[in-house]
Design an enzyme around this catalytic site. Structure first.
Site, PDB file in Angstrom:
ATOM      1  N   ALA A 195      -2.403  -0.493  -3.344  1.00 55.83           N
ATOM      2  CA  ALA A 195      -3.338  -0.023  -2.689  1.00 55.83           C
ATOM      3  C   ALA A 195      -3.055   1.758  -2.727  1.00 55.83           C
ATOM      4  CB  ALA A 195      -4.292  -0.219  -1.915  1.00 55.83           C
ATOM      5  N   THR A 199       3.887   0.782  -3.061  1.00 56.72           N
ATOM      6  CA  THR A 199       4.360   0.540  -4.580  1.00 56.72           C
ATOM      7  C   THR A 199       4.691   1.275  -4.920  1.00 56.72           C
ATOM      8  OG1 THR A 199       2.785   2.350  -4.315  1.00 56.72           O
ATOM      9  CG2 THR A 199       1.494   0.271  -4.012  1.00 56.72           C
ATOM     10  N   VAL A 250       1.193  -1.266   0.070  1.00 57.11           N
ATOM     11  CA  VAL A 250       0.451   0.307  -0.372  1.00 57.11           C
ATOM     12  C   VAL A 250       0.694   1.738  -0.226  1.00 57.11           C
ATOM     13  CG1 VAL A 250      -0.280  -0.061   2.478  1.00 57.11           C
ATOM     14  CG2 VAL A 250      -2.208   0.934   1.183  1.00 57.11           C
ATOM     15  N   CYS A 251       0.352   2.440  -0.602  1.00 57.43           N
ATOM     16  CA  CYS A 251       0.813   3.894  -0.362  1.00 57.43           C
ATOM     17  C   CYS A 251       2.567   3.299  -1.191  1.00 57.43           C
ATOM     18  CB  CYS A 251       0.629   4.098   0.959  1.00 57.43           C
ATOM     19  SG  CYS A 251       1.112   6.062   0.649  1.00 57.43           S
ATOM     20  N   GLY A 252       3.228   3.882  -0.247  1.00 55.13           N
ATOM     21  CA  GLY A 252       4.810   4.441  -0.876  1.00 55.13           C
ATOM     22  C   GLY A 252       5.359   2.429  -0.698  1.00 55.13           C
TER      23      GLY A 252
END
Length: 217
Positions: free
Chosen positions: A160, A111, A107-109
């Protein structure tokens, strides 16, 4: 018992994985609550890390030592440090786990770390924003596979946006097959709408008396 191998690193975004950890570890809404997930903190080193919220977490094991089974989850939270070169051993383990078939949730960073390592170049995925991936990840070549959705599942990888912790959790629960369709649907709608009817639907689904309402999209 299955395990959540939770990668911990400095500046970890505390809120992004809360639903995943709470529901899988407590087992309260799982099809079989007795098969709750153990949480194993994994670090690049054994040094204590500090989350964005100021919590201090000490890894249980080195991430290079883990060997997740097919029913396990490698959970990669957001953080501001994923693009640091020192994270190379963590990325190497992620690559290995993706090839093994165990579920990986990023998720977030996280990715961004995967994108910069080429792990998203040939598979559907999402993140916070496509242009941000291109800006901060010079090695990224997966723009044609970017999906503008809160969360995306492709095979054993769930990605995500950091603004979509509920959808992130939903995709992971569906991928792991740990909730009934009725429970997952009610849980998802309750978290998004906060309407009381979905709380009662969730309680019914736990008792096995609630009608299936489909699965969240």
């Amino acid at each position: 018992m299955s395990s959540i191998y939770f990668a911990v690193l400095d500046t970890l975004s505390d809120w992004e994985t809360g639903h995943v950890l709470a529901e899988l570890h407590s087992g309260r809404f799982l099809k079989d609550p007795s098969l709750w997930y153990d949480v194993v903190l994994c670090g690049r080193t054994r040094d204590t890390i500090t989350t964005m919220g100021g919590l201090h977490l000490k890894p249980d094991v080195l991430i290079g030592e883990i060997q997740p089974d097919e029913g396990d989850l490698l959970l990669l939270p957001g953080a501001d440090t994923w693009l640091n070169p020192e994270q190379a051993p963590v990325i190497a383990k992620v690559r290995e786990v993706l090839e093994s078939g165990a579920t990986v949730g990023a998720v977030c960073g996280a990715t961004f770390g995967l994108a910069n390592a080429g792990l998203l170049d040939n598979r559907p995925h999402t993140s916070n924003d496509l242009e941000a991936l291109k800006m901060f990840c010079p090695a990224y070549r997966g723009g044609q596979f970017y999906v503008n959705e809160p969360a995306v599942t492709d095979g054993n990888l769930v990605t995500a946006s950091g603004l979509a912790p509920v959808e992130f959790a939903c995709h992971i629960f569906r991928q792991l097959g740990v909730m009934t369709p009725a429970t997952l649907d009610a849980w998802h709608k309750l978290c998004l709408t906060r309407k009381p009817e979905y709380f009662y639907a969730l309680m019914q689904s736990r008792a096995g008396t609630g009608p299936a309402q489909g699965t969240p999209e």
